[in-house]
Structures are given as C-alpha cells and as structure tokens.
Scaffold this active site. Structure first.
Site, PDB file in Angstrom:
ATOM      1  N   CYS A  28      -8.766  -3.069  -4.780  1.00 47.39           N
ATOM      2  CA  CYS A  28      -8.955  -4.195  -3.874  1.00 47.39           C
ATOM      3  C   CYS A  28     -10.401  -4.714  -3.973  1.00 47.39           C
ATOM      4  O   CYS A  28     -10.806  -5.196  -5.017  1.00 47.39           O
ATOM      5  CB  CYS A  28      -8.547  -3.839  -2.456  1.00 47.39           C
ATOM      6  N   HIS A  32      -2.985  -2.580  -3.291  1.00 49.82           N
ATOM      7  CA  HIS A  32      -3.273  -1.231  -2.799  1.00 49.82           C
ATOM      8  C   HIS A  32      -2.192  -0.271  -3.299  1.00 49.82           C
ATOM      9  O   HIS A  32      -1.105  -0.218  -2.721  1.00 49.82           O
ATOM     10  CB  HIS A  32      -3.314  -1.212  -1.267  1.00 49.82           C
ATOM     11  N   GLU A  65      -2.013   2.852  -2.936  1.00 43.35           N
ATOM     12  CA  GLU A  65      -1.728   3.880  -1.919  1.00 43.35           C
ATOM     13  C   GLU A  65      -0.810   3.359  -0.819  1.00 43.35           C
ATOM     14  O   GLU A  65      -0.323   4.147   0.000  1.00 43.35           O
ATOM     15  CB  GLU A  65      -3.046   4.397  -1.323  1.00 43.35           C
TER      16      GLU A  65
END
EC number: 4.3.2.10
Length: 196
Positions: free
Chosen positions: A76, A178, A180
């Site tokens: 990001c 992202h 995750e």
C-alpha cells in the site's frame, strides 16, 4: 525470515497476524544492524505518503533500504514509497522506481478513496503470483495510485483509470492492495514472497 521495517506508519498488526497464521517467521527492523538478521523485507504502510516518507527519513534507514539486494515488498503506502514522487504531500520518495504516485481524479461516478475488491491481472510471469489465477480479486483502500508503466508493472487493475496493482524491478516488489486482507489469494502471495 521476513524483517518488517518499522517506522511508525505501518498497519503492522493485521500483517503480523496473517504471517503468524500462515506460519511465516518474521521480526521487526528498527535499526540498520537489524537488516542482517533477515533474508527478505516488508515495508508496510497506511495513511499519508508524504508523512510516511518523513517518518522513514527520521529513522535513518533510507540509505540502507535503497541499498538492499534481498527481496523487498512494499504494501500500500509502502509500495508508493518506492516511487520517485507523490502528489500526496508533494513529496520526493525513495525513487527506486522512476514512476509517480498520483491522486485519483474526481468524478461523479466513482468514490475516492477507492475501497473494495478489484480484479488484478498479472502482466508478467513472476513467482510472486505463482498459483494465483489471472483476474483474482484483492482488497484495496487508497486515494492515490501508481501511474501505469509497462516496464515496471507486474500486475494491473482499473478504477477510474488503469494503474499498477503491483510493481517489480530487480529485488523490489510493491503491491497497492492489502494481501493480509485479501483472503486466500493474498495469503498465497505472502507465502510466495516468503519463498522468493
């Protein structure tokens, strides 16, 4: 083992929780000497690119980051820091990729920030996207994007305009989304990075 570069602008909890769940060992990099402890690195980041760069400069780690020759992944804002310049804060960044980070144009049909799931299409073969089907969805939250340059774009997506969803040059990688927070495909990408 992954070293997470800690500079005060990263959403470290969700990333470390995912790495723990996947059984990927990691530690924190706070000083230049810490780089020697790891064989790959992640630059996390959320928020304002200009402010994030200021924090990174204040750590004194910028020369060490620019000299890295092991796999390094920016996530990001961490990806945006790898570019030469951001319109967010009118800031000069690490300049590891000669492309700019630009603000999405205002339009009646699209909300900014861009928040949600987008299809991502790999444009080059690379182990980072191994076993991830073309057009898989990843989760994005951002108001600025990295201008599309086919020389450095590893994968692309579109929101208002086409832009780089991920970039790659030598040992440096960046993802605007992202991983995750992107379910199984994001987990696969992190596992792939841990083996590059």
């Amino acid at each position: 083992m992954i070293g997470i570069i800690r500079y005060g602008a990263g959403n470290i909890f969700s990333l470390t929780a995912t790495l723990e769940r996947l059984g990927i060992p990691y530690g924190m990099i706070n000083t230049e000497a810490d780089f020697e402890l790891y064989d790959r690195y992640i630059i996390p980041g959320v928020g304002h690119a200009g402010a994030a760069m200021d924090k990174l400069v204040n750590t004194g780690l910028v020369p060490a980051i620019k000299a890295l020759n092991k796999p390094t992944l920016g996530i990001c804002v961490g990806m945006q820091l790898l570019t030469s310049y951001s319109e967010e804060g009118n800031a000069d960044l690490l300049d590891l990729f000669p492309v700019k980070t630009l603000k999405f144009p205002q339009t009646a049909n699209f909300k900014v920030p861009h928040t949600g799931w987008n299809q991502v299409f790999a444009e080059k073969e690379n182990p980072l996207f191994k076993s991830i089907p073309l057009g898989s969805h990843f989760y994005f939250v951002h108001s600025y994007f990295i201008e599309y340059d086919p020389l450095y774009t590893l994968s692309s997506t579109s929101y208002i305009n086409k832009f780089s969803a991920s970039i790659w040059h030598d040992n440096f990688y960046g993802v605007q989304f992202h991983p995750e927070k992107s379910g199984i495909h994001g987990e696969t990408l992190l596992k792939n990075f841990s083996k590059i």
